[in-house]
Design a protein around this motif. Structure first.
Motif, PDB file in Angstrom:
ATOM      1  N   GLU A  81       1.768 -18.418  16.431  1.00  0.00           N
ATOM      2  CA  GLU A  81       0.497 -18.933  16.943  1.00  0.00           C
ATOM      3  C   GLU A  81       0.218 -18.384  18.339  1.00  0.00           C
ATOM      4  OE1 GLU A  81      -0.126 -23.227  14.852  1.00  0.00           O
ATOM      5  OE2 GLU A  81       1.528 -23.113  16.287  1.00  0.00           O
ATOM      6  N   LEU A  82       1.231 -18.370  19.185  1.00  0.00           N
ATOM      7  CA  LEU A  82       1.084 -17.824  20.530  1.00  0.00           C
ATOM      8  C   LEU A  82       0.764 -16.335  20.473  1.00  0.00           C
ATOM      9  CD1 LEU A  82       1.326 -17.964  23.626  1.00  0.00           C
ATOM     10  CD2 LEU A  82       3.815 -17.726  23.352  1.00  0.00           C
ATOM     11  N   ALA A  83       1.508 -15.593  19.661  1.00  0.00           N
ATOM     12  CA  ALA A  83       1.306 -14.145  19.582  1.00  0.00           C
ATOM     13  C   ALA A  83      -0.097 -13.798  19.124  1.00  0.00           C
ATOM     14  CB  ALA A  83       2.341 -13.523  18.647  1.00  0.00           C
ATOM     15  N   THR A  84      -0.632 -14.543  18.155  1.00  0.00           N
ATOM     16  CA  THR A  84      -1.959 -14.211  17.636  1.00  0.00           C
ATOM     17  C   THR A  84      -3.080 -14.671  18.555  1.00  0.00           C
ATOM     18  OG1 THR A  84      -1.869 -16.182  16.203  1.00  0.00           O
ATOM     19  CG2 THR A  84      -1.268 -14.055  15.218  1.00  0.00           C
ATOM     20  N   GLY A 133      -4.633 -17.446   9.957  1.00  0.00           N
ATOM     21  CA  GLY A 133      -5.391 -17.456   8.717  1.00  0.00           C
ATOM     22  C   GLY A 133      -6.447 -16.382   8.650  1.00  0.00           C
ATOM     23  N   ARG A 134      -7.054 -16.053   9.778  1.00  0.00           N
ATOM     24  CA  ARG A 134      -8.094 -15.027   9.779  1.00  0.00           C
ATOM     25  C   ARG A 134      -7.506 -13.620   9.717  1.00  0.00           C
ATOM     26  NH1 ARG A 134     -12.728 -17.638  13.737  1.00  0.00           N
ATOM     27  NH2 ARG A 134     -13.198 -19.368  12.330  1.00  0.00           N
ATOM     28  N   ILE A 135      -6.280 -13.474  10.163  1.00  0.00           N
ATOM     29  CA  ILE A 135      -5.617 -12.175  10.034  1.00  0.00           C
ATOM     30  C   ILE A 135      -5.120 -11.972   8.611  1.00  0.00           C
ATOM     31  CG2 ILE A 135      -3.627 -10.806  10.770  1.00  0.00           C
ATOM     32  CD1 ILE A 135      -3.906 -12.174  13.532  1.00  0.00           C
ATOM     33  N   LEU A 136      -4.426 -12.972   8.074  1.00  0.00           N
ATOM     34  CA  LEU A 136      -3.793 -12.840   6.765  1.00  0.00           C
ATOM     35  C   LEU A 136      -4.727 -13.198   5.618  1.00  0.00           C
ATOM     36  CD1 LEU A 136      -0.330 -14.553   7.398  1.00  0.00           C
ATOM     37  CD2 LEU A 136      -0.863 -12.109   7.470  1.00  0.00           C
ATOM     38  N   GLY A 189       4.861  -6.852   8.988  1.00  0.00           N
ATOM     39  CA  GLY A 189       3.934  -7.461   9.921  1.00  0.00           C
ATOM     40  C   GLY A 189       2.867  -6.487  10.385  1.00  0.00           C
ATOM     41  N   LEU A 190       3.248  -5.230  10.570  1.00  0.00           N
ATOM     42  CA  LEU A 190       2.287  -4.197  10.954  1.00  0.00           C
ATOM     43  C   LEU A 190       1.243  -4.011   9.860  1.00  0.00           C
ATOM     44  CD1 LEU A 190       1.490  -1.882  12.943  1.00  0.00           C
ATOM     45  CD2 LEU A 190       3.000  -0.396  11.601  1.00  0.00           C
ATOM     46  N   SER A 191       1.686  -3.935   8.616  1.00  0.00           N
ATOM     47  CA  SER A 191       0.754  -3.711   7.508  1.00  0.00           C
ATOM     48  C   SER A 191      -0.195  -4.895   7.318  1.00  0.00           C
ATOM     49  CB  SER A 191       1.517  -3.424   6.210  1.00  0.00           C
ATOM     50  OG  SER A 191       2.210  -4.576   5.764  1.00  0.00           O
ATOM     51  N   LEU A 192       0.264  -6.097   7.689  1.00  0.00           N
ATOM     52  CA  LEU A 192      -0.556  -7.300   7.536  1.00  0.00           C
ATOM     53  C   LEU A 192      -1.472  -7.559   8.730  1.00  0.00           C
ATOM     54  CD1 LEU A 192       2.160  -9.691   6.063  1.00  0.00           C
ATOM     55  CD2 LEU A 192       0.167  -8.799   4.846  1.00  0.00           C
ATOM     56  N   GLY A 193      -1.231  -6.881   9.843  1.00  0.00           N
ATOM     57  CA  GLY A 193      -2.031  -7.097  11.040  1.00  0.00           C
ATOM     58  C   GLY A 193      -1.433  -8.066  12.030  1.00  0.00           C
ATOM     59  N   LEU A 194      -0.229  -8.581  11.747  1.00  0.00           N
ATOM     60  CA  LEU A 194       0.425  -9.471  12.706  1.00  0.00           C
ATOM     61  C   LEU A 194       0.918  -8.702  13.924  1.00  0.00           C
ATOM     62  CD1 LEU A 194       2.434 -11.682  10.191  1.00  0.00           C
ATOM     63  CD2 LEU A 194       0.245 -12.209  11.297  1.00  0.00           C
ATOM     64  N   ALA A 195       1.202  -7.429  13.754  1.00  0.00           N
ATOM     65  CA  ALA A 195       1.548  -6.521  14.856  1.00  0.00           C
ATOM     66  C   ALA A 195       0.587  -5.338  14.813  1.00  0.00           C
ATOM     67  CB  ALA A 195       2.988  -6.040  14.745  1.00  0.00           C
ATOM     68  N   HIS A 196       0.346  -4.745  15.976  1.00  0.00           N
ATOM     69  CA  HIS A 196      -0.483  -3.546  16.050  1.00  0.00           C
ATOM     70  C   HIS A 196       0.358  -2.285  16.207  1.00  0.00           C
ATOM     71  CE1 HIS A 196      -3.369  -6.674  17.763  1.00  0.00           C
ATOM     72  NE2 HIS A 196      -3.901  -6.308  16.619  1.00  0.00           N
ATOM     73  N   TYR A 197       1.560  -2.442  16.753  1.00  0.00           N
ATOM     74  CA  TYR A 197       2.479  -1.324  16.963  1.00  0.00           C
ATOM     75  C   TYR A 197       3.875  -1.787  16.573  1.00  0.00           C
ATOM     76  CZ  TYR A 197      -1.230   0.335  20.145  1.00  0.00           C
ATOM     77  OH  TYR A 197      -2.427   0.729  20.691  1.00  0.00           O
TER      78      TYR A 197
END
Length: 255
Positions: free
Chosen positions: A111-114, A147-150, A170-178
């Motif tokens: 939650e913090l990361a997003t 929820g809006r990312i996944l 996580g990168l492929s799902l958008g939870l990480a950018h790099y």
């Protein structure tokens, strides 16, 4: 702000905030949340970008459940709303925030990361929402941000099964950018932060404020808001400097 639970180091326009509860994998207690909230409520003068990391090989393992067990329904409701207010300040306070993620990025840690704007994960990062397996529910904004990312379908599966995703997933799902090699997330995050700090401050501010809100709007309202943001940004002194620098083939000198 307690130096023992959240350390702050500045390097020119970039402040690096390090959550310092390594014995708890940087699980979020009230004192740590308050320290983060205090920083983003009043960043040090001259700081243009923040980097957020965790000490001891983990970003944040989520809510400290030893505190959660002591709350009744009313206190839990108010605590959740406190998380919402603090993470709104992270996301919409005006500073671009880059997360350097390693190890546990779990529950409240996700939650913090997003709530941050750029997310760098090293190869050890693990993303998880285990609340469903623990008989509880997310309370720090995941139902909106994650929820809006996944999408609700993927998030439902993640919470029901307690599934853990690795860095590349996580990168492929958008939870990480790099995704970077183990131990390299902080250096890469700081490099990106310095790059972002070189942007025009007004442009950074509008990007942070407008895009998140446009995502909540109807198509027509979003397009009108985009035009307003464009009018403000593109008539600023920094926009004139950016265009002149491009035409002169030099680096811009923003205010």
């Amino acid at each position: 702000m307690s130096e023992s639970i959240l350390t702050v180091e500045t390097d020119g326009p970039v402040a690096t905030l390090t959550m310092n509860r390594p014995e708890k994998r940087n699980a979020m207690n009230d004192a740590l949340l308050d320290a983060l909230d205090a920083f983003f409520a009043a960043p040090p003068p001259g700081v243009r970008v923040a980097v957020l990391a965790g000490r001891g090989g983990h970003y944040c393992a989520g809510l400290d459940l030893s505190e959660h067990a002591e709350r009744d329904a009313e206190a839990t409701l108010l605590h959740s709303r406190g998380w919402h207010a603090a993470l709104e300040r992270v996301q919409l306070g005006g500073l671009p925030v880059v997360s350097a993620m390693a190890g546990a990025v779990i529950g409240g840690g996700l939650e913090l990361a997003t709530a941050t704007h750029v997310r760098v994960a090293d190869a050890t990062a693990r993303f998880q929402l285990p609340e469903g397996r623990r008989g509880i529910f997310v309370g720090g904004g995941a139902s909106v941000r994650v929820g809006r990312i996944l999408g609700p379908d993927r998030m439902t599966e993640m919470m029901l099964t307690g599934r853990s995703y690795g860095a590349e997933e996580g990168l492929s799902l958008g939870l990480a950018h790099y995704v970077v090699e183990e131990g390299a997330a902080l250096a890469h995050a700081q490099e990106l932060a310095h790059r972002i700090a070189g942007n025009a401050q007004l442009s950074n501010y509008i990007v942070i404020q407008a895009l998140a809100r446009i995502g909540d709007m109807s198509r027509g309202d979003g397009l009108f808001t985009e035009s307003l943001a464009t009018a403000i940004a593109q008539t600023s002194p920094d926009a004139r400097e950016g265009l002149a620098a491009f035409l002169d083939k030099r680096a811009p000198r923003f205010r």
